[in-house]
Design a protein around this motif. Structure first.
Motif, short mmCIF file in Angstrom:
data_model
loop_
_atom_site.label_atom_id
_atom_site.label_comp_id
_atom_site.label_asym_id
_atom_site.label_seq_id
_atom_site.Cartn_x
_atom_site.Cartn_y
_atom_site.Cartn_z
N GLN A 30 0.77 -1.20 -0.09
CA GLN A 30 -0.08 -0.01 -0.18
C GLN A 30 1.02 1.13 -0.07
N THR A 31 0.55 2.22 -0.83
CA THR A 31 1.34 3.52 -0.87
C THR A 31 0.88 4.37 0.00
N ILE A 32 1.11 5.58 0.12
CA ILE A 32 0.65 6.60 0.85
C ILE A 32 -0.59 7.28 0.21
N TRP A 33 -0.84 7.10 -0.94
CA TRP A 33 -1.93 7.70 -1.54
C TRP A 33 -2.83 6.62 -1.58
N MET A 34 -2.46 5.49 -1.50
CA MET A 34 -3.65 4.46 -1.53
C MET A 34 -4.14 4.07 -0.39
N ALA A 35 -3.29 4.56 0.89
CA ALA A 35 -3.93 4.24 2.19
C ALA A 35 -5.12 5.29 2.64
N ARG A 36 -5.06 6.54 1.95
CA ARG A 36 -6.05 7.26 2.24
C ARG A 36 -7.51 6.79 1.50
N LYS A 37 -7.34 5.98 0.34
CA LYS A 37 -8.53 5.34 -0.27
C LYS A 37 -8.86 3.99 0.02
N HIS A 38 -8.00 3.51 1.02
CA HIS A 38 -8.19 2.22 1.52
C HIS A 38 -8.03 1.03 0.45
N LEU A 39 -7.08 1.06 -0.29
CA LEU A 39 -6.72 0.35 -1.43
C LEU A 39 -5.37 -0.21 -1.30
N ILE A 68 -3.28 -8.87 -7.91
CA ILE A 68 -4.70 -7.90 -8.01
C ILE A 68 -4.30 -6.83 -7.40
N ARG A 69 -4.63 -5.87 -8.20
CA ARG A 69 -4.28 -4.34 -7.96
C ARG A 69 -5.42 -3.66 -7.69
N TYR A 70 -5.30 -2.58 -6.87
CA TYR A 70 -6.39 -1.74 -6.43
C TYR A 70 -7.56 -2.39 -5.79
N LEU A 71 -7.29 -3.45 -5.03
CA LEU A 71 -8.29 -4.12 -4.15
C LEU A 71 -8.59 -3.37 -3.07
N PRO A 72 -10.10 -3.12 -2.49
CA PRO A 72 -10.23 -2.77 -1.02
C PRO A 72 -9.64 -3.52 -0.19
N GLU A 73 -9.05 -2.64 0.51
CA GLU A 73 -8.18 -3.22 1.77
C GLU A 73 -9.02 -4.29 2.72
N LYS A 74 -10.25 -4.05 2.94
CA LYS A 74 -11.15 -5.08 3.73
C LYS A 74 -11.09 -6.57 3.00
N GLU A 75 -11.13 -6.36 1.51
CA GLU A 75 -11.10 -7.65 0.78
C GLU A 75 -9.80 -8.41 0.93
N ALA A 76 -8.74 -7.41 0.90
CA ALA A 76 -7.25 -8.11 0.71
C ALA A 76 -7.14 -8.64 1.91
N ARG A 77 -7.48 -8.06 3.22
CA ARG A 77 -7.24 -8.64 4.54
C ARG A 77 -8.10 -9.99 4.51
N ARG A 78 -9.28 -10.17 4.08
CA ARG A 78 -10.07 -11.22 4.22
C ARG A 78 -9.24 -12.29 3.38
N ILE A 79 -8.79 -12.35 2.29
CA ILE A 79 -7.80 -13.30 1.56
C ILE A 79 -6.88 -13.72 2.31
N TYR A 80 -6.20 -12.44 2.83
CA TYR A 80 -4.87 -12.67 3.42
C TYR A 80 -5.21 -13.75 5.01
N ASN A 81 -6.36 -13.21 5.54
CA ASN A 81 -6.51 -13.92 6.68
C ASN A 81 -7.12 -15.36 6.54
N CYS A 82 -7.87 -15.64 5.29
CA CYS A 82 -8.05 -16.87 5.18
C CYS A 82 -6.73 -17.77 4.80
N TYR A 83 -5.79 -17.18 3.97
CA TYR A 83 -4.57 -17.64 3.67
C TYR A 83 -3.69 -18.32 5.25
#
Length: 144
Positions: free
Chosen positions: A96-105, A123-138
């Motif tokens: 996540q870049t600084i600019w992506m953090a503001r948009k939660h991507l 997978i680029r520009y994924l909403p942070e909530k969805e990325a965390r869900r995939i990461y936590n499932c893993y």
């Protein structure tokens, strides 16, 4: 076929912007050095916009019960569909870049075992909530 979760439509702008930025330097150089003939390089812009839009609309994922993941990405007007078994995944990371953090991507990268080498699905520009869900499932699957 499970229902894929696509990126929100408004995020197409990020892919289109990136595609335009990549082709902007050659276009400016052609116009500067070849003036009139260089202006024909502007015909590339609609092509690049369609490539960015295609890529954004074909970026999708789904978590399938039983330890499998299905990822889809589009590139140069082709679809790449990855059905990944849990035990073939080497690592999952997100950036996540600084600019992506503001948009939660975030950009999610899945490194998979492929014969004697490694292949990365992103997978680029994924909403942070969805990325965390995939990461936590893993993480949950790998701890059991």
């Amino acid at each position: 076929m499970p229902k894929l979760t696509h990126l929100p439509t408004f995020q197409s702008w990020y892919f289109i912007r990136n595609a335009i930025l990549v082709c902007l330097l050659p276009i400016v150089a052609l116009i500067y050095f070849y003036h009139f003939w260089g202006c024909f390089s502007l015909l590339i812009v609609p092509l690049v916009i369609s490539l960015g839009y295609y890529k954004s609309r074909h970026m999708a994922f789904v978590i399938i019960p039983g330890g499998r993941y299905l990822f889809q990405s589009g590139r140069f007007w082709t679809n790449e569909l990855y059905l990944i078994q849990q035990n073939k995944i080497q690592s999952v990371s997100y950036r996540q870049t600084i600019w992506m953090a503001r948009k939660h991507l975030v950009h999610l990268s899945i490194s998979i075992r492929h014969a004697n080498s490694n292949h990365e699905v992103q997978i680029r520009y994924l909403p942070e909530k969805e990325a965390r869900r995939i990461y936590n499932c893993y993480l949950n699957k790998s701890n059991t």
